[in-house]
Design an enzyme around this catalytic site. Structure first.
Site, PDB file in Angstrom:
ATOM      1  N   ASN A  73       0.852  -1.188   0.000  1.00  0.00           N
ATOM      2  CA  ASN A  73       0.000   0.000   0.000  1.00  0.00           C
ATOM      3  C   ASN A  73       0.890   1.241   0.000  1.00  0.00           C
ATOM      4  O   ASN A  73       1.633   1.473   0.956  1.00  0.00           O
ATOM      5  CB  ASN A  73      -0.913  -0.022   1.227  1.00  0.00           C
ATOM      6  N   HIS A 124       1.061   5.495   2.156  1.00  0.00           N
ATOM      7  CA  HIS A 124       1.909   6.036   3.214  1.00  0.00           C
ATOM      8  C   HIS A 124       3.082   6.841   2.655  1.00  0.00           C
ATOM      9  O   HIS A 124       3.657   7.676   3.349  1.00  0.00           O
ATOM     10  CB  HIS A 124       2.385   4.892   4.107  1.00  0.00           C
ATOM     11  N   HIS A 179      -5.436   3.864  -1.802  1.00  0.00           N
ATOM     12  CA  HIS A 179      -6.789   4.203  -1.370  1.00  0.00           C
ATOM     13  C   HIS A 179      -7.035   5.671  -1.687  1.00  0.00           C
ATOM     14  O   HIS A 179      -6.504   6.552  -1.004  1.00  0.00           O
ATOM     15  CB  HIS A 179      -6.913   3.943   0.142  1.00  0.00           C
ATOM     16  N   ARG A 192      -9.170   8.435  -1.167  1.00  0.00           N
ATOM     17  CA  ARG A 192     -10.234   8.794  -0.232  1.00  0.00           C
ATOM     18  C   ARG A 192     -11.055   9.975  -0.753  1.00  0.00           C
ATOM     19  O   ARG A 192     -10.592  10.759  -1.584  1.00  0.00           O
ATOM     20  CB  ARG A 192      -9.645   9.160   1.132  1.00  0.00           C
ATOM     21  N   ARG A 221      -6.849  12.909   1.038  1.00  0.00           N
ATOM     22  CA  ARG A 221      -5.831  13.259   2.047  1.00  0.00           C
ATOM     23  C   ARG A 221      -4.433  12.780   1.677  1.00  0.00           C
ATOM     24  O   ARG A 221      -3.451  13.272   2.212  1.00  0.00           O
ATOM     25  CB  ARG A 221      -6.212  12.710   3.412  1.00  0.00           C
ATOM     26  N   GLU A 254      -8.459   0.795  -3.419  1.00  0.00           N
ATOM     27  CA  GLU A 254      -9.402   0.807  -2.301  1.00  0.00           C
ATOM     28  C   GLU A 254     -10.250   2.057  -2.402  1.00  0.00           C
ATOM     29  O   GLU A 254      -9.728   3.156  -2.631  1.00  0.00           O
ATOM     30  CB  GLU A 254      -8.656   0.801  -0.966  1.00  0.00           C
ATOM     31  N   THR A 289      -8.288   3.222   7.766  1.00  0.00           N
ATOM     32  CA  THR A 289      -9.525   2.449   7.756  1.00  0.00           C
ATOM     33  C   THR A 289      -9.623   1.569   8.995  1.00  0.00           C
ATOM     34  O   THR A 289      -8.743   0.758   9.256  1.00  0.00           O
ATOM     35  CB  THR A 289      -9.606   1.573   6.492  1.00  0.00           C
ATOM     36  N   GLU A 297     -10.935  -9.436   1.715  1.00  0.00           N
ATOM     37  CA  GLU A 297      -9.722  -9.106   2.467  1.00  0.00           C
ATOM     38  C   GLU A 297     -10.093  -9.066   3.939  1.00  0.00           C
ATOM     39  O   GLU A 297     -10.899  -8.239   4.363  1.00  0.00           O
ATOM     40  CB  GLU A 297      -9.117  -7.778   2.030  1.00  0.00           C
ATOM     41  N   HIS A 302      -4.039  -5.012   7.275  1.00  0.00           N
ATOM     42  CA  HIS A 302      -4.251  -3.963   8.261  1.00  0.00           C
ATOM     43  C   HIS A 302      -3.446  -4.269   9.530  1.00  0.00           C
ATOM     44  O   HIS A 302      -3.690  -5.250  10.210  1.00  0.00           O
ATOM     45  CB  HIS A 302      -5.720  -3.762   8.640  1.00  0.00           C
TER      46      HIS A 302
END
Length: 256
Positions: free
Chosen positions: A6, A9, A41, A43, A47, A68, A99, A147, A210
């Site tokens: 992912n 970050h 992701h 959003r 962000r 995502e 999330t 997932e 996660h």
């Protein structure tokens, strides 16, 4: 076991100063040369990653892209326009840092959303809590993938095997006797195993993610029904010290 990274970050670092460093596309190209999948992701509040990031990555990266997104009309429209390999539908709250918790599978229009995405040739995954009723529901909804949310497991593992309860990052509810934490951890890990097994039996492909890191991932890797892990924060955090390539290679080794 397949590994997806992912890259949200990395975008968080970029957005901290609102400049193009670190360059997300440069990072994505490096990641795509090392792993099976890139996850990001987009959003609703943009962000970290945004539509331009998604477009650039889809254009220039060879690996599978897993987007995502929430089930809002705006985000589904973006997904349909971009048409990544996979969409993972996730819950989204503006106030959360990341999330937290799985998707509500009783959303009124969820089955229609899944059908619409699949009709466009997009594989659909549902980010869900590790409960057997969610597995059966995901099957009824005709998802391709699930997932399993491993955040509860990760928090428990951290509370037991690290010093986090002595830090400002402690979760107060987990500040209980170790024997109780071990019991809850065993129950959560059993739930993840049971859900992975049932999903596989029902023909669903299984991922997990996660809160997974270099210390706790070995327990999840043991679950043979899970074919893919999605990990971000831990890899990017380690990359600060050893570099992104080395951080990914270290995690790949743990994944087997």
């Amino acid at each position: 076991m397949l590994l997806g990274v992912n890259i949200d970050h990395i975008a968080v670092l970029r957005q901290a100063r609102m400049v193009d460093e670190p360059n997300l596309l440069e990072a994505a190209i490096l990641v795509s040369s090392l792993v099976d999948q890139i996850t990001l992701h987009v959003r609703e509040d943009r962000r970290h990653t945004n539509e331009n990031d998604l477009k650039d990555i889809l254009t220039h990266c060879k690996s599978i892209v897993n987007l995502e997104c929430s089930t809002s009309k705006e985000m589904i429209d973006i997904a349909l326009k971009a048409r990544p390999f996979r969409i993972t539908l996730v819950p989204e709250k503006r106030q959360e840092l990341t999330t937290e918790g799985g998707l509500n599978l009783n959303l009124k229009n969820l089955k229609d959303i899944i059908k619409t995405l699949k009709d466009e040739g997009i594989e659909v995954s549902l980010f869900i809590d590790a409960k057997l009723e969610n597995i059966h529901k995901a099957c009824e909804l005709e998802a391709d993938f699930i997932e399993l949310h491993t955040g509860v497991f990760a928090n428990l593992h951290s509370a037991i095997f690290t010093n986090i309860l002595k830090t400002p990052y402690a979760i107060k509810e987990l500040d209980v006797k170790k024997d109780k934490l071990f019991k809850i951890l065993d129950e959560e890990l059993s739930s993840i195993k049971d859900c992975a097994l049932k999903a596989k039996e029902l023909g669903l492909k299984v991922a997990a993610g996660h809160g997974l890191n270099y210390k706790n991932v070995k327990e999840i890797v043991k679950i043979k029904e899970i074919q893919e892990l999605n990990i971000g924060q831990s890899i990017i955090a380690r990359a600060v010290f050893v570099g992104l390539k080395e951080a990914i290679l270290q995690m790949k080794e743990l994944c087997g």
